[in-house]
Design a protein around this motif. Structure first.
Motif, PDB file in Angstrom:
ATOM      1  N   HIS A  50      -8.817  26.967  79.994  1.00 46.29           N
ATOM      2  CA  HIS A  50      -8.362  25.813  80.771  1.00 46.29           C
ATOM      3  C   HIS A  50      -9.451  24.745  80.858  1.00 46.29           C
ATOM      4  O   HIS A  50      -9.205  23.563  80.607  1.00 46.29           O
ATOM      5  N   ILE A  51     -10.658  25.137  81.203  1.00 46.96           N
ATOM      6  CA  ILE A  51     -11.736  24.152  81.378  1.00 46.96           C
ATOM      7  C   ILE A  51     -12.054  23.473  80.039  1.00 46.96           C
ATOM      8  O   ILE A  51     -12.284  22.262  79.970  1.00 46.96           O
ATOM      9  N   ALA A  52     -12.046  24.259  78.957  1.00 46.48           N
ATOM     10  CA  ALA A  52     -12.419  23.698  77.649  1.00 46.48           C
ATOM     11  C   ALA A  52     -11.377  22.713  77.120  1.00 46.48           C
ATOM     12  O   ALA A  52     -11.677  21.929  76.214  1.00 46.48           O
ATOM     13  N   GLU A  53     -10.183  22.740  77.685  1.00 46.78           N
ATOM     14  CA  GLU A  53      -9.168  21.754  77.274  1.00 46.78           C
ATOM     15  C   GLU A  53      -9.686  20.334  77.412  1.00 46.78           C
ATOM     16  O   GLU A  53      -9.277  19.430  76.670  1.00 46.78           O
ATOM     17  N   ALA A  54     -10.577  20.119  78.375  1.00 45.40           N
ATOM     18  CA  ALA A  54     -11.105  18.771  78.615  1.00 45.40           C
ATOM     19  C   ALA A  54     -11.805  18.220  77.375  1.00 45.40           C
ATOM     20  O   ALA A  54     -11.862  17.001  77.185  1.00 45.40           O
ATOM     21  N   GLU A  55     -12.346  19.105  76.543  1.00 47.47           N
ATOM     22  CA  GLU A  55     -13.036  18.638  75.328  1.00 47.47           C
ATOM     23  C   GLU A  55     -12.104  17.773  74.486  1.00 47.47           C
ATOM     24  O   GLU A  55     -12.535  16.830  73.817  1.00 47.47           O
ATOM     25  N   GLY A  56     -10.819  18.108  74.500  1.00 43.21           N
ATOM     26  CA  GLY A  56      -9.837  17.374  73.713  1.00 43.21           C
ATOM     27  C   GLY A  56      -9.582  15.950  74.223  1.00 43.21           C
ATOM     28  O   GLY A  56      -8.965  15.143  73.547  1.00 43.21           O
ATOM     29  N   PHE A  57     -10.083  15.635  75.431  1.00 43.95           N
ATOM     30  CA  PHE A  57      -9.844  14.303  76.000  1.00 43.95           C
ATOM     31  C   PHE A  57     -10.784  13.249  75.430  1.00 43.95           C
ATOM     32  O   PHE A  57     -10.597  12.065  75.639  1.00 43.95           O
ATOM     33  N   TYR A  58     -11.847  13.720  74.786  1.00 44.37           N
ATOM     34  CA  TYR A  58     -12.871  12.777  74.325  1.00 44.37           C
ATOM     35  C   TYR A  58     -12.822  12.650  72.820  1.00 44.37           C
ATOM     36  O   TYR A  58     -12.629  13.650  72.113  1.00 44.37           O
ATOM     37  N   GLU A  59     -13.043  11.404  72.319  1.00 44.94           N
ATOM     38  CA  GLU A  59     -12.977  11.177  70.870  1.00 44.94           C
ATOM     39  C   GLU A  59     -13.889  12.115  70.099  1.00 44.94           C
ATOM     40  O   GLU A  59     -13.495  12.707  69.118  1.00 44.94           O
ATOM     41  N   ASN A  89      -8.199  29.237  90.598  1.00 47.02           N
ATOM     42  CA  ASN A  89      -7.127  28.265  90.370  1.00 47.02           C
ATOM     43  C   ASN A  89      -7.050  27.658  88.983  1.00 47.02           C
ATOM     44  O   ASN A  89      -6.062  26.983  88.681  1.00 47.02           O
ATOM     45  N   ALA A  90      -8.068  27.835  88.140  1.00 45.67           N
ATOM     46  CA  ALA A  90      -8.023  27.198  86.812  1.00 45.67           C
ATOM     47  C   ALA A  90      -6.830  27.739  86.036  1.00 45.67           C
ATOM     48  O   ALA A  90      -6.660  28.952  85.910  1.00 45.67           O
ATOM     49  N   GLY A  91      -6.003  26.845  85.560  1.00 48.88           N
ATOM     50  CA  GLY A  91      -4.841  27.268  84.779  1.00 48.88           C
ATOM     51  C   GLY A  91      -3.708  27.809  85.633  1.00 48.88           C
ATOM     52  O   GLY A  91      -2.680  28.232  85.109  1.00 48.88           O
ATOM     53  N   GLN A  96      -6.687  23.316  91.800  1.00 53.58           N
ATOM     54  CA  GLN A  96      -7.779  22.643  92.525  1.00 53.58           C
ATOM     55  C   GLN A  96      -9.048  23.472  92.347  1.00 53.58           C
ATOM     56  O   GLN A  96      -9.074  24.634  92.725  1.00 53.58           O
ATOM     57  N   LEU A  97     -10.095  22.866  91.793  1.00 59.52           N
ATOM     58  CA  LEU A  97     -11.211  23.666  91.299  1.00 59.52           C
ATOM     59  C   LEU A  97     -12.530  23.487  92.050  1.00 59.52           C
ATOM     60  O   LEU A  97     -13.509  24.144  91.742  1.00 59.52           O
ATOM     61  N   ALA A  98     -12.567  22.609  93.046  1.00 62.79           N
ATOM     62  CA  ALA A  98     -13.842  22.324  93.716  1.00 62.79           C
ATOM     63  C   ALA A  98     -13.973  23.088  95.033  1.00 62.79           C
ATOM     64  O   ALA A  98     -12.987  23.323  95.733  1.00 62.79           O
ATOM     65  N   ALA A  99     -15.208  23.453  95.379  1.00 64.62           N
ATOM     66  CA  ALA A  99     -15.455  24.201  96.625  1.00 64.62           C
ATOM     67  C   ALA A  99     -15.764  23.288  97.799  1.00 64.62           C
ATOM     68  O   ALA A  99     -15.632  23.697  98.947  1.00 64.62           O
TER      69      ALA A  99
END
Ligand code: UDP
Length: 584
Positions: A50-59, A89-91, A96-99
């Protein structure tokens, strides 16, 4: 029981003991009837992917599946763990991922009840909330629209407390709150006393926000002005030393309130143009602007010690790798998290604060044969955290090259400074790691080991008896291990007084109560020197410590530039989370 927990065998996680208990009780997905729907491997795979999906947001982002593998590896080695909400909560539906959150409390019924509602939403997702109640008009002030009188910050805190009690964070964990009141608020004396009944406001930590001017007045013995928050007008004055002494007496009595140094915190505010920092999150390690959130992650330092030819040393190459990966992880987390309010989403994405810290520091010292209460340990703290901080900044600057700096950088203290063109307005925070350290099987945060053998009371009163694994291994190697001895140690937790144990072992294997309060503060200050945000630390005092002892701790924390200080005198709270076994 397995000697080494959490070892990977043929790529499969071999999880036992407390790690399994905590995972099953709190983290693994469950069906409505309570049956587990996920394995530990499944959990870490879910989070990593789930977290690594963010890599796909950047060129020029990296390959998400390769990054997911790297995230999975570092988590299942228990070298790095993100804060609990990310694991939970990831995925998942909540997402919501922040403490850590800080919410504004404005001086109106609308403002107060908005904050109650927003806090409830955050608690449901596993986050903790901090509030400054300093903007609320004082008790007995007139209420314009009704002609009645205001009930003041403390009475409103009770509403937040009750709401928190009822939400219980969706069954995962109970909400935690921080309440801050400025020392120049007219209700400060009531606030200082508000937790003297141990059960009232049980879902709050409280801290008095003191200013440099107040501390100077304390030293000079003078008075200081109380300020009406509605119009900035003076509403009487108090003697600074008397207020300080009241505060100290109350902290001596039952640990609350703590103290935070507001001016020191705001000197490190990276975006003063966006507002003043008025509060921290519940455990004090994360100062934030109102409506700001921060996600944390912690590196397990006990995994960064290697032994060459019988001599232990820190493996800085591997530490550097973990720091860089962790910064990427935490920055990606910001993109993947769903925030409970649009305003929070905007604030978080504008400043992109992350809080990378460490846990297992006391274990590292045991492994290196360095007593926690020594200049050498303080030096190591400076060296290790200095390294983490420098590398975290470098990693953040590197991310900014491809992803851009945090959007508010033009309004920040880094404006126009090429060497500090960071992706994240802050990079480092030392969290308590209350649950993460149980998962990783290491000592928590930067705290000394609480006891070498003890009963850990967790989650609804469950009791787990534990012998510190490093101590156990060493005791076996040195040939003085016995079950009876471990049971005897559990009576007090410490071996300081046990003459049958070799002197060099007693010198190194110190516990929280063997470490004098001064060393606790010096250690906190050493870490604070190299931390963008703040440091979660409790200064432990023996039961017989006096109010004067507490005062010298507070003075020392102020002089050494800590951002706050929390003390705990043994036995002064009824529901101690950690306690050494009762003598039977
Ligand atoms: N926190 C919370 N409720 C809890 C424990 C923690 O809201 O029961 C929040 C709080 O903001 C705290 C932060 O999480 O300051 C980090 O705490 P810790 O490092 O102990 O959490 P962990 O990630 O180990 O669960």
């Amino acid at each position: 029981e397995a000697e080494e927990t959490n070892m990977k065998e043929n790529g499969k996680l071999n999880i036992s003991g407390n790690t399994r208990t905590v995972l099953e009780r709190r983290y693994l997905r469950k069906a409505l009837d309570g049956t587990l729907q996920e394995t530990p491997e499944g959990l870490f795979r879910r989070v990593a992917t789930h977290i690594a999906e963010a890599e796909g947001f950047y060129e020029d982002g990296l390959d998400p599946s390769a990054v997911a593998d790297a995230f999975y590896g570092v988590m299942t080695d228990f070298r790095f763990l993100p804060n609990s909400p990310t694991l939970m909560n990831a995925g998942n539906e909540l997402g919501q991922l922040a403490a850590c959150f800080v919410l504004p409390v404005d001086d109106s019924l609308d403002g107060i009840f908005d904050a109650v509602k927003n806090a409830a939403l955050i608690h449901k997702s596993g986050g903790g909330t901090g509030f400054s109640f300093s903007r609320l008009r004082a008790k007995d002030c007139r209420v314009g629209s009704t002609g009645g009188v205001a009930s003041g910050p403390v009475s409103f805190m009770k509403i937040f407390n009750t709401a928190t009690e009822q939400v219980k964070q969706g069954g995962t964990r109970r909400g935690a709150n921080m309440a801050i009141l400025r020392v120049d608020h007219p209700d400060v004396l009531e606030f200082i006393q508000c937790k003297s009944d141990n059960e009232a406001l049980n879902n709050f930590n409280i801290s008095v926000g003191v200013t440099d001017a107040f501390m100077q007045a304390v030293r000079e013995g003078g008075d200081y002005d109380l300020i009406d928050p509605r119009n900035g007008e003076t509403r009487g004055s108090l003697n600074a030393r008397e207020v300080y002494e009241t505060l100290i007496h109350q902290a001596w009595f039952n640990g609350d309130p703590g103290i935070i140094f507001l001016d020191r915190i705001n000197r490190d505010n990276p975006t003063p143009a966006l507002g003043e920092i008025e509060s921290t999150n519940p455990c004090g390690e994360q100062p934030l602007l109102p409506m700001e959130a921060c996600n944390l992650g912690s590196i397990n330092l006990s995994k960064c010690v290697v032994t060459d030819g019988g001599k232990a040393r820190i493996d800085f190459d591997s530490l550097k790798e973990i720091v860089w990966l962790a910064v990427r992880f935490l920055d990606d987390t910001i993109e993947m998290s769903r925030y409970p309010l649009d305003e929070i989403d905007q604030m978080v994405k504008g400043n992109r604060k992350i809080g990378l810290g460490v846990m297992g520091f006391a274990d590292l010292l045991y492994m290196m044969g360095v007593p926690y209460n020594s200049d050498e340990a303080v030096g190591l703290a400076e060296k290790v955290m200095g390294f983490v901080q420098t590398e975290a900044h470098e990693a953040s600057r590197h991310l900014a090259v491809s992803r851009g700096p945090f959007p508010n950088i033009g309004k920040s203290v880094f404006k126009g400074d090429e060497n500090r063109a960071y992706r994240n307005a802050t990079c480092t925070t030392i969290a308590p790691t209350g649950t993460l350290s149980i998962l990783a099987g290491c000592s928590s945060g930067i705290e000394p080991v609480f006891a070498l053998s003890y009963v850990r009371r967790v989650m609804d009163g469950d009791e787990l008896l534990e012998v510190n694994p490093l101590f156990e291994t060493m005791a076996k190697e040195r040939g003085f291990y016995s079950k009876a001895l471990m049971a005897r140690i559990a009576e007090t937790g410490t071996i300081a007084h046990m003459e049958e144990i070799p002197e060099d072992v007693r010198r190194v294997f110190v516990t929280a109560h063997d470490v004098s309060p001064e060393w606790h503060v010096r250690m906190q200050a050493a870490f604070q020197n190299h931390t963008d945000n703040a440091v979660s630390k409790t200064v432990n005092l023996p039961r017989e410590a006096t109010a004067d002892d507490v005062q010298s701790i507070y003075d020392m924390a102020f002089d050494l530039c800590c951002k706050g200080v929390t003390i705990y005198r043994d036995g002064s709270k009824q529901n101690q989370v950690l306690s050494v076994a009762e003598k039977k």
